[in-house]
Design an enzyme around this catalytic site. Structure first.
Site, PDB file in Angstrom:
ATOM      1  N   LYS A  12     -18.377  22.045  18.998  1.00  0.00           N
ATOM      2  CA  LYS A  12     -18.569  23.406  19.120  1.00  0.00           C
ATOM      3  C   LYS A  12     -19.540  23.419  20.310  1.00  0.00           C
ATOM      4  O   LYS A  12     -19.513  24.258  21.392  1.00  0.00           O
ATOM      5  CB  LYS A  12     -19.949  23.501  17.868  1.00  0.00           C
ATOM      6  CG  LYS A  12     -18.992  23.636  16.552  1.00  0.00           C
ATOM      7  CD  LYS A  12     -20.156  24.130  15.409  1.00  0.00           C
ATOM      8  CE  LYS A  12     -21.068  23.045  15.275  1.00  0.00           C
ATOM      9  NZ  LYS A  12     -20.547  21.683  14.695  1.00  0.00           N
TER      10      LYS A  12
ATOM     11  N   ARG B  47     -27.494   7.172  14.860  1.00  0.00           N
ATOM     12  CA  ARG B  47     -28.213   7.836  13.683  1.00  0.00           C
ATOM     13  C   ARG B  47     -27.580   7.277  12.193  1.00  0.00           C
ATOM     14  O   ARG B  47     -26.451   6.999  12.046  1.00  0.00           O
ATOM     15  CB  ARG B  47     -27.757   9.166  13.401  1.00  0.00           C
ATOM     16  CG  ARG B  47     -28.982  10.088  14.684  1.00  0.00           C
ATOM     17  CD  ARG B  47     -28.278  11.584  14.903  1.00  0.00           C
ATOM     18  NE  ARG B  47     -27.720  12.171  13.724  1.00  0.00           N
ATOM     19  CZ  ARG B  47     -27.259  13.536  13.901  1.00  0.00           C
ATOM     20  NH1 ARG B  47     -27.405  14.138  14.990  1.00  0.00           N
ATOM     21  NH2 ARG B  47     -26.801  14.384  12.831  1.00  0.00           N
TER      22      ARG B  47
ATOM     23  N   ARG C 163     -23.293  28.959   8.665  1.00  0.00           N
ATOM     24  CA  ARG C 163     -22.689  27.820   7.696  1.00  0.00           C
ATOM     25  C   ARG C 163     -22.382  27.962   6.456  1.00  0.00           C
ATOM     26  O   ARG C 163     -21.611  27.077   5.714  1.00  0.00           O
ATOM     27  CB  ARG C 163     -23.117  26.303   8.174  1.00  0.00           C
ATOM     28  CG  ARG C 163     -23.081  25.852   9.679  1.00  0.00           C
ATOM     29  CD  ARG C 163     -23.558  24.473   9.702  1.00  0.00           C
ATOM     30  NE  ARG C 163     -24.002  24.360  11.098  1.00  0.00           N
ATOM     31  CZ  ARG C 163     -24.274  23.109  11.798  1.00  0.00           C
ATOM     32  NH1 ARG C 163     -23.560  22.089  11.258  1.00  0.00           N
ATOM     33  NH2 ARG C 163     -24.539  23.181  13.025  1.00  0.00           N
TER      34      ARG C 163
ATOM     35  N   ARG D 242     -21.150   8.156  18.326  1.00  0.00           N
ATOM     36  CA  ARG D 242     -21.974   8.697  18.903  1.00  0.00           C
ATOM     37  C   ARG D 242     -23.400   7.949  18.911  1.00  0.00           C
ATOM     38  O   ARG D 242     -23.733   7.411  17.939  1.00  0.00           O
ATOM     39  CB  ARG D 242     -22.208  10.027  18.140  1.00  0.00           C
ATOM     40  CG  ARG D 242     -23.336  10.705  18.748  1.00  0.00           C
ATOM     41  CD  ARG D 242     -23.546  12.305  18.256  1.00  0.00           C
ATOM     42  NE  ARG D 242     -23.916  12.696  16.916  1.00  0.00           N
ATOM     43  CZ  ARG D 242     -23.696  13.683  16.229  1.00  0.00           C
ATOM     44  NH1 ARG D 242     -23.694  14.802  17.170  1.00  0.00           N
ATOM     45  NH2 ARG D 242     -23.720  13.875  14.976  1.00  0.00           N
TER      46      ARG D 242
ATOM     47  N   ARG E 268     -20.967  13.914   4.731  1.00  0.00           N
ATOM     48  CA  ARG E 268     -21.404  15.148   5.608  1.00  0.00           C
ATOM     49  C   ARG E 268     -20.330  16.035   5.756  1.00  0.00           C
ATOM     50  O   ARG E 268     -20.178  17.256   5.663  1.00  0.00           O
ATOM     51  CB  ARG E 268     -21.703  14.906   6.910  1.00  0.00           C
ATOM     52  CG  ARG E 268     -23.419  14.117   6.688  1.00  0.00           C
ATOM     53  CD  ARG E 268     -23.597  13.723   8.144  1.00  0.00           C
ATOM     54  NE  ARG E 268     -23.787  14.633   9.163  1.00  0.00           N
ATOM     55  CZ  ARG E 268     -23.704  14.439  10.472  1.00  0.00           C
ATOM     56  NH1 ARG E 268     -23.467  12.943  10.825  1.00  0.00           N
ATOM     57  NH2 ARG E 268     -23.712  15.155  11.430  1.00  0.00           N
TER      58      ARG E 268
HETATM   59  P1  G5P Z   1     -25.979  20.711  15.097  1.00  0.00           P
HETATM   60  O1  G5P Z   1     -26.620  20.082  16.355  1.00  0.00           O
HETATM   61  O2  G5P Z   1     -25.193  21.997  15.183  1.00  0.00           O
HETATM   62  P2  G5P Z   1     -23.538  19.226  14.255  1.00  0.00           P
HETATM   63  O3  G5P Z   1     -23.783  17.838  13.560  1.00  0.00           O
HETATM   64  O4  G5P Z   1     -22.851  20.525  13.256  1.00  0.00           O
HETATM   65  O5  G5P Z   1     -24.789  19.361  14.815  1.00  0.00           O
HETATM   66  P3  G5P Z   1     -22.646  18.283  16.634  1.00  0.00           P
HETATM   67  O6  G5P Z   1     -23.125  16.991  16.497  1.00  0.00           O
HETATM   68  O7  G5P Z   1     -23.563  19.112  17.448  1.00  0.00           O
HETATM   69  O8  G5P Z   1     -22.630  19.002  15.331  1.00  0.00           O
HETATM   70  P4  G5P Z   1     -20.460  19.672  17.913  1.00  0.00           P
HETATM   71  O9  G5P Z   1     -21.392  20.467  18.639  1.00  0.00           O
HETATM   72  O10 G5P Z   1     -19.605  20.487  16.955  1.00  0.00           O
HETATM   73  O11 G5P Z   1     -21.410  18.356  17.112  1.00  0.00           O
HETATM   74  O12 G5P Z   1     -19.556  18.609  18.895  1.00  0.00           O
HETATM   75  P5  G5P Z   1     -20.266  18.092  20.268  1.00  0.00           P
HETATM   76  O13 G5P Z   1     -21.430  17.957  20.429  1.00  0.00           O
HETATM   77  O14 G5P Z   1     -19.704  19.221  21.276  1.00  0.00           O
HETATM   78  O15 G5P Z   1     -19.116  16.826  20.330  1.00  0.00           O
HETATM   79  C1  G5P Z   1     -19.201  15.833  19.297  1.00  0.00           C
HETATM   80  C2  G5P Z   1     -19.385  14.633  20.147  1.00  0.00           C
HETATM   81  O16 G5P Z   1     -18.019  14.425  20.525  1.00  0.00           O
HETATM   82  C3  G5P Z   1     -20.293  14.644  21.593  1.00  0.00           C
HETATM   83  O17 G5P Z   1     -20.496  13.333  21.714  1.00  0.00           O
HETATM   84  C4  G5P Z   1     -18.933  15.260  22.518  1.00  0.00           C
HETATM   85  O18 G5P Z   1     -19.172  14.471  23.773  1.00  0.00           O
HETATM   86  C5  G5P Z   1     -17.853  14.446  21.926  1.00  0.00           C
HETATM   87  N1  G5P Z   1     -16.475  15.088  22.348  1.00  0.00           N
HETATM   88  C6  G5P Z   1     -16.202  16.525  22.131  1.00  0.00           C
HETATM   89  N2  G5P Z   1     -14.986  16.493  22.418  1.00  0.00           N
HETATM   90  C7  G5P Z   1     -14.415  15.465  22.504  1.00  0.00           C
HETATM   91  C8  G5P Z   1     -12.858  15.071  22.671  1.00  0.00           C
HETATM   92  O19 G5P Z   1     -12.118  15.924  22.918  1.00  0.00           O
HETATM   93  N3  G5P Z   1     -12.624  13.739  22.515  1.00  0.00           N
HETATM   94  C9  G5P Z   1     -13.582  12.758  22.491  1.00  0.00           C
HETATM   95  N4  G5P Z   1     -13.441  11.621  22.145  1.00  0.00           N
HETATM   96  N5  G5P Z   1     -14.953  13.083  22.321  1.00  0.00           N
HETATM   97  C10 G5P Z   1     -15.322  14.501  22.175  1.00  0.00           C
HETATM   98  O20 G5P Z   1     -26.807  20.574  13.921  1.00  0.00           O
HETATM   99  C11 G5P Z   1     -27.744  19.573  13.777  1.00  0.00           C
HETATM  100  C12 G5P Z   1     -28.417  19.652  12.277  1.00  0.00           C
HETATM  101  O21 G5P Z   1     -29.185  20.732  12.244  1.00  0.00           O
HETATM  102  C13 G5P Z   1     -28.848  21.393  10.892  1.00  0.00           C
HETATM  103  C14 G5P Z   1     -28.203  20.432  10.226  1.00  0.00           C
HETATM  104  O22 G5P Z   1     -29.181  19.484   9.462  1.00  0.00           O
HETATM  105  C15 G5P Z   1     -27.395  19.657  11.272  1.00  0.00           C
HETATM  106  O23 G5P Z   1     -26.867  18.444  10.806  1.00  0.00           O
HETATM  107  N6  G5P Z   1     -28.397  22.606  11.160  1.00  0.00           N
HETATM  108  C16 G5P Z   1     -28.176  23.373  10.026  1.00  0.00           C
HETATM  109  N7  G5P Z   1     -28.535  23.436   8.780  1.00  0.00           N
HETATM  110  C17 G5P Z   1     -28.062  24.584   8.009  1.00  0.00           C
HETATM  111  N8  G5P Z   1     -27.567  25.518   8.474  1.00  0.00           N
HETATM  112  C18 G5P Z   1     -27.162  25.764   9.914  1.00  0.00           C
HETATM  113  N9  G5P Z   1     -26.744  26.892  10.251  1.00  0.00           N
HETATM  114  C19 G5P Z   1     -27.321  24.503  10.702  1.00  0.00           C
HETATM  115  N10 G5P Z   1     -27.158  24.196  11.974  1.00  0.00           N
HETATM  116  C20 G5P Z   1     -28.009  23.170  12.060  1.00  0.00           C
HETATM  117 MG    MG Z   2     -23.768  21.032  18.538  1.00  0.00          MG
END
Ligand code: G5P
Ligand code: MG
Length: 223
Positions: free
Chosen positions: A18, A159, A92, A126, A170
């Site tokens: 995302k 983490r 979500r 990660r 999760r």
């Molecule tokens: P966040 O901050 O929204 P998450 O856990 O949903 O966190 P995250 O980790 O931010 O999601 P993402 O944004 O979907 O993941 O993905 P990203 O960061 O782009 O990519 C993830 C990893 O994979 C990175 O290291 C990236 O470099 C790598 N990557 C990307 N593409 C590729 C690929 O093609 N190949 C490879 N090998 N790697 C790749 O939310 C954090 C917390 O806040 C709360 C919750 O507690 C949550 O856990 N929260 C909420 N709680 C309730 N309701 C809501 N609406 C909430 N929003 C946040």
């Molecule tokens: Mg994110």
């Protein structure tokens, strides 16, 4: 083309890309990216009432209760009435989607589908720098020196909730909560789903979809 105020949402499980996709959309189409995770991390750092409430959930990778996250995100959206935006990671749950509708119904919803095994591998690869929140990935964006933060030279940690057993739990919880949200947007005809194991392969399709809605401000970039 008449300029259109686009309000878009990007949904997807933890680690689905995302943040990566939203950064690219923001850059290519000049939309403002609003990340619920980032707002939460900022509240945690500020240490106010909301930050204290949210801390225990965010640290364990659990969903923060609807009333807490909704308060944060709706306050940000109210500051931006009449402006285009791109929401990363909100709503979500159905409760959050209903709260969003009370402010503005999204015009476009992008849902990222990445196989469970890929997400598990990505999240367990990660590593974070706890003091700054900088995130690295062993394969996709590794630090210059293994196990060490690029800017401070301090050690990186994994983490608790990125360990493989915790990741599986999760992802299951995410899916349960997200199902009715997807159904709501599908029934309205605004849901667009993209599946794949690599963000770089999904991106051209997302870019093409956005181009059919608003003109890009920058030509597509390869990265
Ligand atoms: P966040 O901050 O929204 P998450 O856990 O949903 O966190 P995250 O980790 O931010 O999601 P993402 O944004 O979907 O993941 O993905 P990203 O960061 O782009 O990519 C993830 C990893 O994979 C990175 O290291 C990236 O470099 C790598 N990557 C990307 N593409 C590729 C690929 O093609 N190949 C490879 N090998 N790697 C790749 O939310 C954090 C917390 O806040 C709360 C919750 O507690 C949550 O856990 N929260 C909420 N709680 C309730 N309701 C809501 N609406 C909430 N929003 C946040
Ligand atoms: Mg994110």
């Amino acid at each position: 083309m008449a300029s259109k105020v686009l309000r878009a949402v990007v949904l997807g499980p933890p680690g689905s890309g995302k943040g990566t996709v939203c950064e690219r959309i923001a850059r290519s189409f000049g939309l403002q990216r609003l990340s619920s995770g980032r707002f939460l991390r900022e509240s945690l750092r500020a240490g106010g009432e909301v930050g204290v409430l949210a801390k225990q959930y965010v640290e364990r990778g659990l969903l923060v209760p609807d009333h807490v996250i909704t308060r944060i995100v709706t306050a940000e959206l109210e500051k931006r009435q009449g402006e285009p935006w791109l929401l990363d990671g909100f709503p979500r749950t159905l409760g959050q989607a209903e709260a969003l509708d009370r402010i503005c119904e999204p015009d476009l919803v992008i849902s990222l589908h990445v196989p469970f095994e890929t997400l598990k591998d990505r999240l367990s690869a990660r590593w974070v720098h706890p003091a700054s929140g900088r995130v690295y990935n062993r394969d996709f964006n590794p630090p210059h020196v293994h196990g060490v933060d690029d800017l401070t030279g301090e050690p990186l940690v994994q983490r608790e909730d990125d360990k493989p057993e915790a990741v599986a739990a999760r992802l299951r919880k995410y899916k349960e909560a997200a199902k009715p949200v997807m159904e709501l947007y599908r029934s309205r005809g605004v849901l667009h789903s993209f599946s794949g194991t690599e963000t770089n392969k999904i991106w051209p399709y997302v870019y093409a979809l956005l181009c059919s809605k608003i003109p890009p401000v920058h030509a597509e970039e390869e990265d």
